[in-house]
Design an enzyme around this catalytic site. Structure first.
Site, PDB file in Angstrom:
ATOM      1  N   HIS A 268      -0.800   8.195 -36.368  1.00  0.00           N
ATOM      2  CA  HIS A 268      -1.355   9.654 -37.005  1.00  0.00           C
ATOM      3  C   HIS A 268       0.249  10.176 -35.323  1.00  0.00           C
ATOM      4  O   HIS A 268      -0.756  10.552 -34.728  1.00  0.00           O
ATOM      5  CB  HIS A 268      -2.942   9.476 -36.037  1.00  0.00           C
ATOM      6  CG  HIS A 268      -3.788   9.203 -36.976  1.00  0.00           C
ATOM      7  ND1 HIS A 268      -4.083  10.228 -38.537  1.00  0.00           N
ATOM      8  CD2 HIS A 268      -4.615   8.238 -36.983  1.00  0.00           C
ATOM      9  CE1 HIS A 268      -5.096   9.340 -38.962  1.00  0.00           C
ATOM     10  NE2 HIS A 268      -5.286   8.195 -38.320  1.00  0.00           N
TER      11      HIS A 268
ATOM     12  N   ASN B 255      -3.926   7.689   6.891  1.00  0.00           N
ATOM     13  CA  ASN B 255      -4.277   7.097   5.979  1.00  0.00           C
ATOM     14  C   ASN B 255      -4.907   8.057   5.088  1.00  0.00           C
ATOM     15  O   ASN B 255      -6.317   8.341   6.151  1.00  0.00           O
ATOM     16  CB  ASN B 255      -4.857   5.895   5.857  1.00  0.00           C
ATOM     17  CG  ASN B 255      -4.831   5.273   4.857  1.00  0.00           C
ATOM     18  OD1 ASN B 255      -4.572   6.091   3.147  1.00  0.00           O
ATOM     19  ND2 ASN B 255      -5.684   4.224   3.612  1.00  0.00           N
ATOM     20  N   GLY B 256      -4.928   8.872   4.036  1.00  0.00           N
ATOM     21  CA  GLY B 256      -5.372   9.996   3.560  1.00  0.00           C
ATOM     22  C   GLY B 256      -5.113  11.547   3.079  1.00  0.00           C
ATOM     23  O   GLY B 256      -3.890  11.258   3.729  1.00  0.00           O
TER      24      GLY B 256
ATOM     25  N   GLU C 143      -2.959  -1.936 -22.100  1.00  0.00           N
ATOM     26  CA  GLU C 143      -2.423  -2.777 -20.984  1.00  0.00           C
ATOM     27  C   GLU C 143      -1.301  -3.654 -20.413  1.00  0.00           C
ATOM     28  O   GLU C 143      -0.653  -3.636 -19.727  1.00  0.00           O
ATOM     29  CB  GLU C 143      -3.872  -4.061 -21.021  1.00  0.00           C
ATOM     30  CG  GLU C 143      -3.531  -4.822 -18.810  1.00  0.00           C
ATOM     31  CD  GLU C 143      -3.435  -4.002 -17.794  1.00  0.00           C
ATOM     32  OE1 GLU C 143      -3.382  -3.171 -17.744  1.00  0.00           O
ATOM     33  OE2 GLU C 143      -2.909  -4.615 -16.189  1.00  0.00           O
TER      34      GLU C 143
ATOM     35  N   LYS D 213      -0.554  -0.237  -4.480  1.00  0.00           N
ATOM     36  CA  LYS D 213      -1.506  -1.010  -5.131  1.00  0.00           C
ATOM     37  C   LYS D 213      -3.119  -0.749  -4.981  1.00  0.00           C
ATOM     38  O   LYS D 213      -3.490  -0.717  -5.709  1.00  0.00           O
ATOM     39  CB  LYS D 213      -1.825  -2.302  -3.774  1.00  0.00           C
ATOM     40  CG  LYS D 213      -2.565  -2.971  -4.531  1.00  0.00           C
ATOM     41  CD  LYS D 213      -1.724  -4.187  -5.153  1.00  0.00           C
ATOM     42  CE  LYS D 213      -2.488  -5.207  -6.155  1.00  0.00           C
ATOM     43  NZ  LYS D 213      -2.806  -5.385  -7.572  1.00  0.00           N
TER      44      LYS D 213
ATOM     45  N   LYS E 198       2.000  -2.253 -17.613  1.00  0.00           N
ATOM     46  CA  LYS E 198       2.207  -3.357 -16.882  1.00  0.00           C
ATOM     47  C   LYS E 198       3.761  -2.487 -17.152  1.00  0.00           C
ATOM     48  O   LYS E 198       4.536  -2.526 -16.556  1.00  0.00           O
ATOM     49  CB  LYS E 198       1.799  -4.590 -17.666  1.00  0.00           C
ATOM     50  CG  LYS E 198       0.913  -5.355 -17.297  1.00  0.00           C
ATOM     51  CD  LYS E 198       0.560  -5.618 -16.088  1.00  0.00           C
ATOM     52  CE  LYS E 198       0.086  -4.480 -15.205  1.00  0.00           C
ATOM     53  NZ  LYS E 198      -1.100  -4.679 -15.295  1.00  0.00           N
TER      54      LYS E 198
ATOM     55  N   ARG F  66       0.752  -1.012   0.297  1.00  0.00           N
ATOM     56  CA  ARG F  66       0.215   0.277  -0.123  1.00  0.00           C
ATOM     57  C   ARG F  66       0.746   1.054   0.198  1.00  0.00           C
ATOM     58  O   ARG F  66       0.751   2.520  -0.392  1.00  0.00           O
ATOM     59  CB  ARG F  66      -1.050  -0.172   1.159  1.00  0.00           C
ATOM     60  CG  ARG F  66      -1.591  -0.903   1.927  1.00  0.00           C
ATOM     61  CD  ARG F  66      -2.669  -0.989   2.331  1.00  0.00           C
ATOM     62  NE  ARG F  66      -3.181   0.190   2.761  1.00  0.00           N
ATOM     63  CZ  ARG F  66      -5.238   0.173   2.016  1.00  0.00           C
ATOM     64  NH1 ARG F  66      -5.348  -0.617   1.428  1.00  0.00           N
ATOM     65  NH2 ARG F  66      -5.371   1.610   1.953  1.00  0.00           N
TER      66      ARG F  66
HETATM   67  C1  G6P Z   1      -3.404   1.447  -8.890  1.00  0.00           C
HETATM   68  C2  G6P Z   1      -2.484   0.016  -8.983  1.00  0.00           C
HETATM   69  C3  G6P Z   1      -3.749  -0.592 -10.029  1.00  0.00           C
HETATM   70  C4  G6P Z   1      -4.926  -0.766  -9.980  1.00  0.00           C
HETATM   71  C5  G6P Z   1      -5.442   0.724  -9.543  1.00  0.00           C
HETATM   72  C6  G6P Z   1      -6.871   0.622  -9.375  1.00  0.00           C
HETATM   73  O1  G6P Z   1      -2.979   2.268 -10.048  1.00  0.00           O
HETATM   74  O2  G6P Z   1      -1.686   0.031  -8.801  1.00  0.00           O
HETATM   75  O3  G6P Z   1      -2.748  -2.042 -10.070  1.00  0.00           O
HETATM   76  O4  G6P Z   1      -5.580  -1.583 -11.505  1.00  0.00           O
HETATM   77  O5  G6P Z   1      -4.653   1.697  -8.870  1.00  0.00           O
HETATM   78  O6  G6P Z   1      -7.224  -0.119  -8.606  1.00  0.00           O
HETATM   79  P1  G6P Z   1      -8.418  -0.777  -8.233  1.00  0.00           P
HETATM   80  O7  G6P Z   1      -8.137  -1.892  -6.900  1.00  0.00           O
HETATM   81  O8  G6P Z   1      -9.360   0.254  -8.100  1.00  0.00           O
HETATM   82  O9  G6P Z   1      -8.940  -2.192  -8.611  1.00  0.00           O
END
Ligand code: G6P
Length: 611
Positions: free
Chosen positions: A507, A99-100, A484, A606, A488, A27
């Site tokens: 383009h 947190n926040g 995607e 995350k 990644k 996190r």
């Molecule tokens: C963060 C994570 C991503 C995730 C995104 C949305 O950026 O690093 O891996 O896709 O949040 O998160 P969620 O939990 O809403 O799918």
């Protein structure tokens, strides 16, 4: 985004907290700290990962059994020792982790400064600590009341935990917008941002909702609203296991999660895909299915990888169910006064179920009368609880910051939903529906076949380890897969990568192509194959290095590509479930060759619980 752990019981608190912070490190991991109550209140904190904090306290003889801890993802104030949590009040009576974001922290800080408060760092959290102190001094009230009064004055979001040396053996927690739960053990209580730090001790949890707080001591816990109304909360049982949150011999969680996809896709379909009856059963949305079937349009909102899954969903719903779909970045949705009403259905997609922008989109759509459905992975998460109905992906805990198995599980759910809606709306003929349902049941075995090629892909990854840029191209269902794949790669290897619809390359991005540019093309034998081949020729003509993700039958693409990664064939709408997997492997391998921290890439978190 920031992890909080707390403990009160009979164990050595620092062991429980450090262990828990390591589980929550996905996190945030730029600094960490711990506050332990043992007559005195001792705070230790430092820049860096939890292991740095552990080194500082490993030899301490602290036997405290009450404490709080934090692993930070910086918002306000650079990551350093001072800005790490916990934060003291000015008199050093109590310490607070948060947190926040306290959005009005600047105004509060100015006001408190005029009253003589001196701030050591730049965080919004330290301001909250001083605000509580100031309120208690002026109102001459008890500590809990001061916390309540302070929380009513702050704008923004918080999950907080506080220990106070004058309130020995107790912890106060509160939440608004940032997740917090209590783990209920025998004569011990755990506090955490999610269930992963507590699952090895207890499977009984109480989820705090917004504007709620809990006062926890050795006799138990009391939950009330921030306005002091006592509440009786349900105790839930978790189904998660410790094994699910360990690496099981893999060097990284990401690799483990990539390899779990055969099972996670199968788990996601279990009981829902009834092949023998040519039927799909989605119990989580059965009560609202009529409203969904008759909806004017579907609006999909999500962030990051989940947004890419949503884009695949758009192709699926429009093609298989002839349902108009719009896909929104959740972060943009509510800021433009969106036109949405009770004829619409909103579908949000979130692995964590805690993403602040996605949650805000849920609330916006609900306030305008739309039915709101969710596709979430984390059971009991805020989005799962706030949506009207939904479908869990059942992919198990995803720890690697770069999402992999959650994406394929989300696309699996979307595929099942689209087939079901196509059938119910009379837009999908029986034969094709049956082919799709049968083919879905074969997907896990096809995923396994792709995973067996992991070693064979190694040569490509090694060759392109130091490429500064990558381009990813795809069409139709595989355009979101190209996005995607690029995401990644940039997330975990820090290589600049762009995903494009293949034709759109002309383009702009085509100007970047020369003999140094790797161009990953996702080109299977679908209805866009001919056009895709033309795009490949255009790249070849400019000497771009083509890495193709293609299927067994696609000999044209195999011949044209410098490198071809061949996957089993499937029906067009299901191809993203297979094509994305080599892209996950490619980015993983390149990141490992570049010696990047795959599971904890820099600057990322995350779960993004701030807007
Ligand atoms: C963060 C994570 C991503 C995730 C995104 C949305 O950026 O690093 O891996 O896709 O949040 O998160 P969620 O939990 O809403 O799918």
């Amino acid at each position: 985004m920031c992890g909080i752990v707390g403990y009160i019981g009979h164990r050595k608190a620092s062991d429980v907290i450090i262990n828990g912070l390591k589980r929550l490190e996905y996190r945030g991991y730029d600094s960490a700290g711990i506050g332990l109550l043992n007559g005195e209140l001792n705070v230790t904190k430092c820049k860096g990962k939890v292991v740095e904090l552990e080194k500082r306290i490993i030899n301490s003889d602290d036997t405290s059994t009450v404490g709080i801890g934090h692993t930070r993802w910086a918002t306000h104030g650079e990551p350093n020792d001072v800005n790490a949590h916990p934060h003291w009040d000015g008199d050093q009576n109590f310490a607070l982790v948060h947190n926040g974001i306290i959005e009005n922290y600047d105004a509060l800080k100015k006001e408190l400064t005029t009253k003589g408060h001196i701030f050591l760092g730049q965080t919004d959290t330290e301001v909250l600590a001083h605000l509580i102190q100031e309120i208690q001094k002026v109102a001459k009230c008890d500590f809990v009341t001061a916390v309540q009064m302070a929380l009513k004055q702050v704008d923004g979001t918080f999950g907080i935990a506080i220990v106070n040396k004058n309130e020995a053996d107790s912890i106060i927690v509160a939440r608004k917008g940032s997740p917090l739960l209590l783990g209920i053990g025998d004569d011990e209580i755990f506090i955490a941002s999610d269930a992963s730090p507590i699952i090895e001790y207890t499977n009984k949890v109480v989820y705090l909702d917004d504007d709620e707080m809990a006062i926890i001591n050795r006799d138990g816990y009391q939950v009330k609203t921030i306005s002091n109304i006592e509440l009786s909360k349900e105790v839930h049982e978790l189904e998660m296991s410790v094994e699910q949150i360990e690496k099981a011999g893999y060097p990284h969680f990401m690799l483990k999660e990539i390899h779990e996809q055969k099972e996670t896709i199968a788990d996601c379909m279990r009981g829902r895909l009834v092949v023998s009856e040519n039927r799909i059963v989605l119990g989580g949305i059965s009560e609202v299915l009529d409203r969904l079937v008759n909806a004017r349009r579907l609006i999909i909102a999500a962030c990051g990888t989940s947004w890419h899954a949503g884009l695949v969903g758009e192709y699926l719903f429009e093609s298989l169910a002839k349902m108009p779909v719009e896909v929104e970045y959740a972060s943009e949705f509510r800021y433009r006064d969106p036109l949405i009403n009770s004829d619409d259905v909103m579908l949000v997609i979130s692995q964590s179920g805690e993403t602040a922008d996605t949650l805000a989109a849920v609330r916006e759509a609900k306030s305008k009368g739309a039915l709101v459905l969710g596709i979430c992975n984390v059971v009991g998460s805020t989005i799962a609880r706030e949506t009207d109905a939904g479908i869990y992906t059942h992919a198990g805990p995803e720890i690697g910051v770069a999402s992999t198995k959650a994406f394929t599980a989300q696309v699996t759910v979307l595929s099942m939903m689209a087939i079901l809606l196509g059938q119910r709306r009379g837009k999908l003929n029986d034969k094709y529906a049956s082919e799709l349902i049968q083919e879905m049941s074969r997907i896990p075995d096809k995923v396994e076949q792709i995973l067996k090629q992991t070693e064979a892909m190694d040569e490509i990854s090694r060759l392109f380890t130091y490429a500064p840029n990558f381009l990813y191209l795809g069409r139709s269902y595989n355009f979101p897969v190209a996005l995607e794949g690029a995401l990644k790669l940039k997330e975990i290897s820090y290589i600049h990568a762009e995903g494009y619809p293949a034709a759109e390359m002309k383009h702009g991005p085509i100007a970047l192509i020369d003999e140094h540019m790797p161009v990953v093309v996702v080109a299977v034998t679908d209805h866009t194959n001919e056009k895709m081949i033309s795009n490949i020729e255009e790249v070849r003509a400019r000497k771009g290095r083509i890495i193709a993700i293609t299927n067994e039958e696609n000999s044209d693409v195999q011949r044209l590509a410098e490198f071809a990664i061949t996957i089993p064939s499937t029906l067009d709408p299901l191809s993203p479930l297979l094509t994305v997997i080599p892209l996950q492997i490619l980015s993983y391998q390149i990141a490992v060759y570049r010696k990047c921290n795959v599971d904890q890439p820099r600057n990322l978190a995350k779960s993004v619980t701030v807007e």
